[in-house]
Design a protein around this motif. Structure first.
Motif, PDB file in Angstrom:
ATOM      1  N   GLU A  59      85.120   9.211  62.635  1.00 44.53           N
ATOM      2  CA  GLU A  59      83.687   9.356  62.363  1.00 44.53           C
ATOM      3  C   GLU A  59      83.304   8.917  60.940  1.00 44.53           C
ATOM      4  O   GLU A  59      82.329   8.193  60.741  1.00 44.53           O
ATOM      5  CB  GLU A  59      83.251  10.804  62.592  1.00 44.53           C
ATOM      6  CG  GLU A  59      83.311  11.255  64.045  1.00 44.53           C
ATOM      7  CD  GLU A  59      82.249  10.586  64.901  1.00 44.53           C
ATOM      8  OE1 GLU A  59      81.279  10.040  64.331  1.00 44.53           O
ATOM      9  OE2 GLU A  59      82.407  10.589  66.138  1.00 44.53           O
ATOM     10  N   ASP A  60      84.053   9.366  59.937  1.00 41.75           N
ATOM     11  CA  ASP A  60      83.642   9.073  58.561  1.00 41.75           C
ATOM     12  C   ASP A  60      83.758   7.589  58.238  1.00 41.75           C
ATOM     13  O   ASP A  60      82.821   6.983  57.695  1.00 41.75           O
ATOM     14  CB  ASP A  60      84.492   9.888  57.574  1.00 41.75           C
ATOM     15  CG  ASP A  60      83.979   9.721  56.150  1.00 41.75           C
ATOM     16  OD1 ASP A  60      82.787   9.990  55.912  1.00 41.75           O
ATOM     17  OD2 ASP A  60      84.770   9.302  55.280  1.00 41.75           O
ATOM     18  N   ASP A  61      84.887   6.981  58.576  1.00 38.58           N
ATOM     19  CA  ASP A  61      85.040   5.554  58.317  1.00 38.58           C
ATOM     20  C   ASP A  61      84.056   4.733  59.143  1.00 38.58           C
ATOM     21  O   ASP A  61      83.535   3.707  58.679  1.00 38.58           O
ATOM     22  CB  ASP A  61      86.467   5.101  58.613  1.00 38.58           C
ATOM     23  CG  ASP A  61      87.428   5.416  57.476  1.00 38.58           C
ATOM     24  OD1 ASP A  61      86.960   5.838  56.403  1.00 38.58           O
ATOM     25  OD2 ASP A  61      88.652   5.233  57.661  1.00 38.58           O
ATOM     26  N   ARG A  63      81.058   5.601  59.930  1.00 42.85           N
ATOM     27  CA  ARG A  63      79.766   5.698  59.244  1.00 42.85           C
ATOM     28  C   ARG A  63      79.695   4.695  58.092  1.00 42.85           C
ATOM     29  O   ARG A  63      78.688   3.995  57.925  1.00 42.85           O
ATOM     30  CB  ARG A  63      79.572   7.125  58.719  1.00 42.85           C
ATOM     31  CG  ARG A  63      78.279   7.343  57.955  1.00 42.85           C
ATOM     32  CD  ARG A  63      78.203   8.775  57.457  1.00 42.85           C
ATOM     33  NE  ARG A  63      79.289   9.076  56.526  1.00 42.85           N
ATOM     34  CZ  ARG A  63      79.231   8.826  55.219  1.00 42.85           C
ATOM     35  NH1 ARG A  63      78.153   8.265  54.683  1.00 42.85           N
ATOM     36  NH2 ARG A  63      80.252   9.133  54.439  1.00 42.85           N
ATOM     37  N   VAL A  64      80.759   4.603  57.320  1.00 43.58           N
ATOM     38  CA  VAL A  64      80.797   3.670  56.194  1.00 43.58           C
ATOM     39  C   VAL A  64      80.771   2.228  56.700  1.00 43.58           C
ATOM     40  O   VAL A  64      80.002   1.390  56.217  1.00 43.58           O
ATOM     41  CB  VAL A  64      82.046   3.921  55.328  1.00 43.58           C
ATOM     42  CG1 VAL A  64      82.205   2.827  54.277  1.00 43.58           C
ATOM     43  CG2 VAL A  64      81.971   5.292  54.676  1.00 43.58           C
ATOM     44  N   ARG A 106      87.795   0.229  50.858  1.00 42.87           N
ATOM     45  CA  ARG A 106      87.812   0.954  52.131  1.00 42.87           C
ATOM     46  C   ARG A 106      87.534   0.029  53.308  1.00 42.87           C
ATOM     47  O   ARG A 106      88.108   0.201  54.394  1.00 42.87           O
ATOM     48  CB  ARG A 106      86.780   2.084  52.103  1.00 42.87           C
ATOM     49  CG  ARG A 106      87.153   3.246  51.188  1.00 42.87           C
ATOM     50  CD  ARG A 106      86.156   4.390  51.311  1.00 42.87           C
ATOM     51  NE  ARG A 106      86.134   4.976  52.650  1.00 42.87           N
ATOM     52  CZ  ARG A 106      85.411   6.054  52.987  1.00 42.87           C
ATOM     53  NH1 ARG A 106      84.643   6.650  52.063  1.00 42.87           N
ATOM     54  NH2 ARG A 106      85.433   6.539  54.220  1.00 42.87           N
TER      55      ARG A 106
END
Length: 276
Positions: A59-61, A63-64, A106
């Motif tokens: 989820e976090d990656d 979003r980025v 990232r």
């Protein structure tokens, strides 16, 4: 080179790396194209949704990555999202509360993971013809990339492609052929084939002045006649006749440059311009 913008250099490297990885034949020439369709649907191989990103990245990656490459639930093309950078890196980094170098650090591994995941999809068909003119353009791009970006591997890629054209896309008399596929070459070359491939040989020399036509590229012709044409009169006749047939002002200038004539005097260019 003109701007010193590192992001533009990165994009140039990514394009050349893609061509080398996915659009280069084992023999060294460059393929023509890939289709847009796969599994009967245009773009299916290339588009992403937020859920697909999250499945691969978390989820976090996701979003980025989605913020950087414009992937959201609305989509940017027929309800799906084509990866594109519609916002600048600094703008996305500011929005996410990250430093730009941290964002880039990232994004790179995320792209690699998504690329690996995409390999499981059905790919679009490959147009595996090797065209002399288009290979000339790509050889020039790799030669320029090697010179500007300081990447010797790009020069080697350009040299392999040039050697392939010279070995596999020529008639016994040295004249160029237009197209090659699956070991078979045919169709006498058009003006654009001579123009773009001739200029490619010049660009190769400019990328590495130690190269010579005779030794490195194994062309059995004098430097002023690098394409195997028999004599100046024949060359001029060929050049101007095809210019008349195709209206190729730019092609003629490229061809004349490749033959070493255009830099000699302004009157040469005037003559070409006046003829056309």
């Amino acid at each position: 080179q003109a701007t010193g913008d590192a992001s533009l250099a990165r994009i140039a490297r990514e394009i050349l790396d893609y061509v080398r990885r996915e659009m280069t034949a084992p023999e060294g020439g460059f393929f023509s194209a890939t289709d847009a369709d796969s599994e009967g649907e245009e773009g299916r191989f290339f588009v992403w949704s937020p859920d697909q990103l999250a499945e691969v990245l978390g989820e976090d990656d996701a979003r980025v990555f989605g913020a950087y490459y414009d992937v959201d639930s609305r989509g940017n093309w027929e309800g799906h999202s084509i990866l594109n950078t519609s916002r600048t890196g600094p703008a996305v980094a500011f929005r996410l509360g990250l430093a730009e170098d941290e964002l880039q650090a990232r994004i790179a591994p995320m792209r690699a993971r998504l690329y690996d995941a995409r390999q499981g999809r059905v790919p679009p068909a490959l147009d595996d013809k090797v065209l002399t003119a288009w290979n000339g353009l790509m050889i020039s791009a790799f030669a320029e990339g090697a010179r500007v970006l300081g990447e010797p591997g790009y020069l080697e890629t350009a040299l392999r492609a040039a050697r392939f054209v010279l070995a596999s896309l020529r008639r016994p008399d040295g004249a160029l052929l237009r197209s090659w596929r699956a070991g078979q070459a045919g169709i006498d070359a058009f003006l654009e084939d001579y123009a773009y491939f001739g200029e490619a040989l010049v660009d190769l020399y400019e990328a590495d002045k130690s190269l010579t036509w005779e030794t490195t590229l194994k062309v059995d012709a004098a430097p002023k006649n690098p394409l195997g044409l028999n004599g100046t009169d024949l060359f001029a006749s060929f050049c101007l006749r095809l210019a008349r047939d195709h209206g190729g002002r730019e092609f003629v200038k490229r061809l004349w440059r490749a033959a070493g004539e255009l830099p000699k005097a302004a009157s040469t260019q005037d003559a070409v311009d006046n003829f056309i």
